[in-house]
Scaffold this motif. Structure first.
Motif, PDB file in Angstrom:
ATOM      1  N   THR A 181     -10.694  14.507   8.672  1.00 21.41           N
ATOM      2  CA  THR A 181     -11.529  15.186   7.466  1.00 21.41           C
ATOM      3  C   THR A 181     -10.709  15.244   6.188  1.00 21.41           C
ATOM      4  O   THR A 181      -9.815  14.836   5.947  1.00 21.41           O
ATOM      5  N   PRO A 182     -11.807  15.648   5.061  1.00 24.95           N
ATOM      6  CA  PRO A 182     -11.205  15.536   3.912  1.00 24.95           C
ATOM      7  C   PRO A 182      -9.779  16.448   3.629  1.00 24.95           C
ATOM      8  O   PRO A 182      -9.045  16.096   2.846  1.00 24.95           O
ATOM      9  N   ASP A 183      -9.924  17.699   4.307  1.00 23.41           N
ATOM     10  CA  ASP A 183      -8.711  18.238   4.266  1.00 23.41           C
ATOM     11  C   ASP A 183      -7.369  17.828   4.913  1.00 23.41           C
ATOM     12  O   ASP A 183      -6.363  17.814   4.488  1.00 23.41           O
ATOM     13  N   LYS A 184      -7.706  17.214   6.118  1.00 20.72           N
ATOM     14  CA  LYS A 184      -6.507  16.296   6.657  1.00 20.72           C
ATOM     15  C   LYS A 184      -6.191  15.429   5.853  1.00 20.72           C
ATOM     16  O   LYS A 184      -4.882  15.120   5.723  1.00 20.72           O
ATOM     17  N   LEU A 185      -7.072  14.583   4.972  1.00 20.24           N
ATOM     18  CA  LEU A 185      -6.636  13.474   4.283  1.00 20.24           C
ATOM     19  C   LEU A 185      -5.803  13.861   2.907  1.00 20.24           C
ATOM     20  O   LEU A 185      -4.859  13.330   2.675  1.00 20.24           O
ATOM     21  N   VAL A 186      -6.281  14.955   2.655  1.00 26.24           N
ATOM     22  CA  VAL A 186      -5.673  15.699   1.343  1.00 26.24           C
ATOM     23  C   VAL A 186      -4.141  15.905   1.729  1.00 26.24           C
ATOM     24  O   VAL A 186      -3.323  15.710   0.741  1.00 26.24           O
ATOM     25  N   ALA A 187      -3.939  16.397   2.842  1.00 26.68           N
ATOM     26  CA  ALA A 187      -2.682  16.822   3.271  1.00 26.68           C
ATOM     27  C   ALA A 187      -1.713  15.673   3.571  1.00 26.68           C
ATOM     28  O   ALA A 187      -0.633  15.608   2.924  1.00 26.68           O
ATOM     29  N   ILE A 188      -2.305  14.426   3.707  1.00 26.10           N
ATOM     30  CA  ILE A 188      -1.668  13.322   4.030  1.00 26.10           C
ATOM     31  C   ILE A 188      -1.416  12.737   2.605  1.00 26.10           C
ATOM     32  O   ILE A 188      -0.123  12.093   2.359  1.00 26.10           O
ATOM     33  N   LEU A 189      -2.239  12.768   1.816  1.00 24.15           N
ATOM     34  CA  LEU A 189      -2.027  12.362   0.420  1.00 24.15           C
ATOM     35  C   LEU A 189      -1.018  12.977  -0.303  1.00 24.15           C
ATOM     36  O   LEU A 189      -0.304  12.356  -1.396  1.00 24.15           O
TER      37      LEU A 189
ATOM     38  N   ILE B 126       8.711  -2.134   5.494  1.00 22.53           N
ATOM     39  CA  ILE B 126       7.752  -1.449   4.773  1.00 22.53           C
ATOM     40  C   ILE B 126       8.041  -0.080   4.995  1.00 22.53           C
ATOM     41  O   ILE B 126       8.158   0.543   5.878  1.00 22.53           O
ATOM     42  N   ARG B 127       8.133   0.681   3.538  1.00 25.57           N
ATOM     43  CA  ARG B 127       8.374   2.083   3.495  1.00 25.57           C
ATOM     44  C   ARG B 127       6.932   2.742   3.361  1.00 25.57           C
ATOM     45  O   ARG B 127       7.333   4.003   2.635  1.00 25.57           O
ATOM     46  N   SER B 128       5.877   2.369   3.188  1.00 25.06           N
ATOM     47  CA  SER B 128       4.731   3.154   2.953  1.00 25.06           C
ATOM     48  C   SER B 128       4.605   4.323   3.832  1.00 25.06           C
ATOM     49  O   SER B 128       5.234   4.145   4.872  1.00 25.06           O
ATOM     50  N   THR B 129       3.852   5.273   3.449  1.00 28.12           N
ATOM     51  CA  THR B 129       3.736   6.461   4.267  1.00 28.12           C
ATOM     52  C   THR B 129       2.679   5.987   5.312  1.00 28.12           C
ATOM     53  O   THR B 129       1.588   5.333   4.986  1.00 28.12           O
ATOM     54  N   ILE B 130       2.984   6.073   6.624  1.00 29.30           N
ATOM     55  CA  ILE B 130       2.040   5.518   7.732  1.00 29.30           C
ATOM     56  C   ILE B 130       1.758   6.894   8.186  1.00 29.30           C
ATOM     57  O   ILE B 130       2.547   7.598   8.991  1.00 29.30           O
TER      58      ILE B 130
ATOM     59  N   PHE C 232       0.817  -1.093  -0.146  1.00 30.18           N
ATOM     60  CA  PHE C 232      -0.070  -0.053  -0.062  1.00 30.18           C
ATOM     61  C   PHE C 232       0.793   1.123  -0.074  1.00 30.18           C
ATOM     62  O   PHE C 232       2.029   1.183   0.587  1.00 30.18           O
ATOM     63  N   ASP C 233       0.278   2.338  -0.581  1.00 29.10           N
ATOM     64  CA  ASP C 233       1.248   3.607  -0.757  1.00 29.10           C
ATOM     65  C   ASP C 233       0.907   4.333   0.839  1.00 29.10           C
ATOM     66  O   ASP C 233       1.947   4.983   1.172  1.00 29.10           O
ATOM     67  N   LEU C 234      -0.279   4.136   1.229  1.00 28.09           N
ATOM     68  CA  LEU C 234      -0.737   4.731   2.634  1.00 28.09           C
ATOM     69  C   LEU C 234      -1.387   3.803   3.656  1.00 28.09           C
ATOM     70  O   LEU C 234      -1.940   3.006   2.884  1.00 28.09           O
ATOM     71  N   ILE C 235      -0.792   3.734   4.440  1.00 33.29           N
ATOM     72  CA  ILE C 235      -1.373   3.072   5.714  1.00 33.29           C
ATOM     73  C   ILE C 235      -2.016   4.305   6.789  1.00 33.29           C
ATOM     74  O   ILE C 235      -1.324   5.048   7.495  1.00 33.29           O
ATOM     75  N   LEU C 236      -3.382   4.099   7.053  1.00 28.77           N
ATOM     76  CA  LEU C 236      -3.935   5.008   8.119  1.00 28.77           C
ATOM     77  C   LEU C 236      -4.151   4.203   9.256  1.00 28.77           C
ATOM     78  O   LEU C 236      -4.634   3.174   9.115  1.00 28.77           O
TER      79      LEU C 236
END
Length: 131
Positions: A116-124, A82-86, A56-60
């Protein structure tokens, strides 16, 4: 829709949270942004998914879960290479001792719930820089 800038493939994410409500919210937020995602209920399941060969590219990652918490799961994933963004996602304040331990376990980002969508976009955006 956010796309990985280095390849024509979509960003993929793993949601790790024991709360069915949070699982649904995080899954839907990711889906609405065009991110393919899978959901598991604790850190051990996150480890097992990676052991089965998935990437996975991202792990929440939630911090407080039964069986294996987010701190232990993050440490284990990093030890496995694992080097995914966590991104840690928890209701704990970013100033709490537990949260500092979580960050030190190998997080790339930390966000307080609710996500929130804004927090998630910052993570992405961080994912696009790392992938």
């Amino acid at each position: 829709m956010l796309k990985n800038t280095k390849a024509a493939t979509k960003i993929t994410a793993l949601v790790v949270d024991d709360s069915m409500i949070n699982q649904r919210i995080h899954h839907k937020l990711l889906e609405n942004l065009g991110v393919e995602n899978q959901v598991v209920g604790n850190g051990k399941e996150a480890i097992d998914v990676h052991c089965s060969g998935k990437h996975f590219d991202l792990i929440l990652m939630d911090m407080d879960m039964p069986i294996m918490n987010g701190i232990e799961a993050t440490r284990t994933l990093r030890a496995m290479g694992i080097r995914s963004t966590i991104a840690g996602v928890s209701s704990h304040s970013s100033l709490s001792e537990d949260t500092q331990e979580f960050i030190e376990a190998g997080l790339d980002d930390y966000q307080e719930k609710p996500l929130t969508p804004d927090k998630l976009v910052a993570i992405l955006h961080k994912v696009n820089l790392h992938v």
